[in-house]
Structures are given as C-alpha cells and as structure tokens.
Design a protein around this motif. Structure first.
Motif, PDB file in Angstrom:
ATOM      1  N   LEU A   1      43.414  40.556  32.277  1.00 31.69           N
ATOM      2  CA  LEU A   1      42.781  41.538  31.391  1.00 31.69           C
ATOM      3  C   LEU A   1      42.273  42.739  32.177  1.00 31.69           C
ATOM      4  O   LEU A   1      42.512  43.880  31.792  1.00 31.69           O
ATOM      5  CB  LEU A   1      41.616  40.900  30.621  1.00 31.69           C
TER       6      LEU A   1
ATOM      7  N   TYR B   1      42.078  41.267  23.734  1.00 39.36           N
ATOM      8  CA  TYR B   1      43.002  40.298  24.314  1.00 39.36           C
ATOM      9  C   TYR B   1      44.190  41.003  24.964  1.00 39.36           C
ATOM     10  O   TYR B   1      44.500  42.162  24.659  1.00 39.36           O
ATOM     11  CB  TYR B   1      43.501  39.313  23.261  1.00 39.36           C
TER      12      TYR B   1
ATOM     13  N   PHE C   1      40.439  37.158  25.572  1.00 41.13           N
ATOM     14  CA  PHE C   1      41.351  36.194  26.176  1.00 41.13           C
ATOM     15  C   PHE C   1      42.578  36.887  26.749  1.00 41.13           C
ATOM     16  O   PHE C   1      42.924  38.016  26.367  1.00 41.13           O
ATOM     17  CB  PHE C   1      41.749  35.095  25.191  1.00 41.13           C
ATOM     18  N   SER C   2      43.222  36.189  27.675  1.00 41.93           N
ATOM     19  CA  SER C   2      44.447  36.667  28.289  1.00 41.93           C
ATOM     20  C   SER C   2      45.435  35.517  28.350  1.00 41.93           C
ATOM     21  O   SER C   2      45.075  34.406  28.736  1.00 41.93           O
ATOM     22  CB  SER C   2      44.164  37.194  29.701  1.00 41.93           C
TER      23      SER C   2
ATOM     24  N   SER D   1      41.588  32.195  29.640  1.00 38.99           N
ATOM     25  CA  SER D   1      42.917  32.643  30.046  1.00 38.99           C
ATOM     26  C   SER D   1      43.841  31.430  30.121  1.00 38.99           C
ATOM     27  O   SER D   1      43.403  30.327  30.454  1.00 38.99           O
ATOM     28  CB  SER D   1      42.868  33.353  31.400  1.00 38.99           C
TER      29      SER D   1
ATOM     30  N   SER E   1      40.050  28.077  31.601  1.00 37.96           N
ATOM     31  CA  SER E   1      41.421  28.471  31.914  1.00 37.96           C
ATOM     32  C   SER E   1      42.308  27.241  31.921  1.00 37.96           C
ATOM     33  O   SER E   1      41.846  26.118  32.151  1.00 37.96           O
ATOM     34  CB  SER E   1      41.489  29.190  33.267  1.00 37.96           C
TER      35      SER E   1
ATOM     36  N   MET F   1      41.944  36.024  34.183  1.00 38.15           N
ATOM     37  CA  MET F   1      41.190  36.987  33.400  1.00 38.15           C
ATOM     38  C   MET F   1      40.877  38.231  34.217  1.00 38.15           C
ATOM     39  O   MET F   1      41.100  39.355  33.773  1.00 38.15           O
ATOM     40  CB  MET F   1      39.885  36.349  32.895  1.00 38.15           C
TER      41      MET F   1
ATOM     42  N   SER G   1      33.401  29.707  29.489  1.00 36.89           N
ATOM     43  CA  SER G   1      34.769  30.183  29.608  1.00 36.89           C
ATOM     44  C   SER G   1      35.674  29.069  30.143  1.00 36.89           C
ATOM     45  O   SER G   1      35.189  28.077  30.685  1.00 36.89           O
ATOM     46  CB  SER G   1      34.823  31.400  30.545  1.00 36.89           C
TER      47      SER G   1
ATOM     48  N   PHE H   1      41.002  31.594  36.360  1.00 37.48           N
ATOM     49  CA  PHE H   1      40.239  32.506  35.509  1.00 37.48           C
ATOM     50  C   PHE H   1      39.804  33.750  36.274  1.00 37.48           C
ATOM     51  O   PHE H   1      40.068  34.873  35.851  1.00 37.48           O
ATOM     52  CB  PHE H   1      39.015  31.771  34.951  1.00 37.48           C
TER      53      PHE H   1
ATOM     54  N   CYS I   1      35.047  33.560  27.171  1.00 36.45           N
ATOM     55  CA  CYS I   1      36.395  34.084  27.364  1.00 36.45           C
ATOM     56  C   CYS I   1      37.320  32.968  27.853  1.00 36.45           C
ATOM     57  O   CYS I   1      36.858  31.914  28.289  1.00 36.45           O
ATOM     58  CB  CYS I   1      36.395  35.219  28.391  1.00 36.45           C
TER      59      CYS I   1
END
Length: 253
Positions: A23, A8, A36-37, A70, A106, A52, A104, A83, A68
C-alpha cells in the motif's frame, strides 16, 4: 503526518530500491487505518519490504497502522515482513523513531535473505499488539512482532475477539463494527468491504432492494449466498445487516 483510511490496493508491486510496500513504501509519521493490500510485493535486493508497508516509523503516538491486513506474497533481501518490513528505526544522528501496529494481520508467503518475519521483519523498535500472521501460508514461524497462528485459528473469530478486535454482532470490543468473518471459510474482512460488494461501488437503493429481497430469510445460505448482503455471514438477513447498510449509505469506495 497524513492519514490513510478505508483504502485498498490489489496490484502487485516490484521495486529495486529500499522501502517497498503493498500500500505504501514508507509510513513516516502517518496513520493508516482500515486498509488492506492483496497484491504480491517484491524487491530482491531491497531492504524494508512488507505486504502493507516497507517501513512504519516516526514519532510515538503519531505513526501507526491499525485495523489493517495484507495477503500477498512478500520477497525481499533484508528486513522483510508479511505485513511490515521494518517497524521503527534510527536516523543518522541516532534519534530513535517508533512505530505502532495494532489489530492487524498478514497471510502471504514471506521470503528473504536475512531479518525475515511472518508479520514484521527485523528490526522492530516499535510496538506490535493484538496482531497475527498465518504461520502455514507464510511459511514463517517467527516474527519480530505479533503472534503466529495456524490457518484454522486465523479463520476463527474468537482468535481476534479475544484480542479485543471489534466485530459486527458483538459489543464487548466496541460498537464500530469494523470486522466480520465467514467463520471457518475465510480470514477477517472489513464490514465496509463486504458492503462494497452488495450491488455496486456506492451504497444506494439498489443495495436496499437487494437486502429487502432476503429480509428475515431464516436460512438464505441454503438457497445461495444471501445475495451477498449477509454482512455477518449468519445465514439470516436482519437488523445487523440493515445497520451496516445504513452506516455506509451513499458512501462510495
């Protein structure tokens, strides 16, 4: 052709060149999984900016971002996504490169001059499946890939389990127990991230003792937050929480 897993980033990222991400700048022929970010990402004059990754591109089946998310705001010039900024693309000799985004999401605000998307900016030459963005917090109603959802829908487990996301406590979508959610209160999070918050950076006897203190408590939420060890946010500490602790025993994050 590298793999990034269970990682992360929480810092803000600002750049002046292309390919800026929370990331990674460019995921080229690599795989990113369960990361994750949360930091803001900005590049006012940049192309390919994402929460991301700025770009996700490479050989089909080898370049992917799976499981994942963000949450930071994203600002760029062109090819801007909450994302991923640009998914797939072409090189100078017109060779096409794909990119895969799966399971994923965002949530951050997204803004740019052109080719802006809530989850993925234009262009998208790859494959985006079972992925979502928050249309309200992002202030974007369109995306080159993914499905837009309201904040309420993004905080509802069924939105994701109906898209085959693997959540703790259910077995219909697998038994890896990747995701968990505080229903109606928060977006999905990783089980490993919740476990990480037990009592330190490594899952050890301190965490076990904390879990034991709340064991079989039928309604620990009424007296607090269940010590932070209620992995599935059920309000009860049981074998689901113990199984998560055992899975990450002596793991550091």
């Amino acid at each position: 052709e590298d793999t990034i897993i269970d990682c992360y980033s929480t810092v803000s990222v600002e750049g002046t060149t292309d390919y800026i991400g929370g990331l990674v700048g460019k995921n080229w022929r690599g795989a990113i999984s369960r990361c994750f970010s949360t930091g803001d990402v900005s590049g006012e004059c940049a192309v390919a900016v994402g929460g991301m990754a700025g770009m996700n591109a490479g050989i089909t089946g080898m370049t992917e971002i799976i499981d994942c998310y963000s949450t930071g705001s994203v600002t760029g010039y062109r090819g801007v996504g909450g994302f991923v900024g640009v998914n797939g693309g072409y090189d100078l000799d017109e060779t096409r490169y794909d990119g895969t985004i799966n399971n994923s999401y965002s949530t951050g605000r997204v803004s740019g001059v052109s080719d802006v998307g809530g989850l993925v900016g234009d262009p998208n030459f790859g494959c985006v499946t079972s992925s979502f963005w928050d249309v309200l917090t992002s202030q974007q109603w369109t995306s080159a890939g993914g499905s837009g959802k309201t904040t309420s829908e993004m905080k509802t487990q069924e939105t994701f389990t109906s898209a085959t996301w693997d959540f703790v406590g259910e077995t219909g979508n697998g038994t890896e127990d990747i995701w968990t959610i505080d229903q109606g209160e928060d977006y999905p999070r990783f089980v490993w991230d919740v476990v990480r918050g037990f009592a330190g950076c490594e899952v050890d006897f301190g965490d076990y003792c904390l879990l034991a203190d709340y064991w079989a408590d039928e309604d620990c939420e009424s007296s607090g937050d269940c010590g932070g060890v209620d992995v599935d946010f059920s309000g009860r500490i049981d074998f689901t929480d113990l199984r998560a602790l055992a899975k990450y025993w002596l793991s550091g994050f």
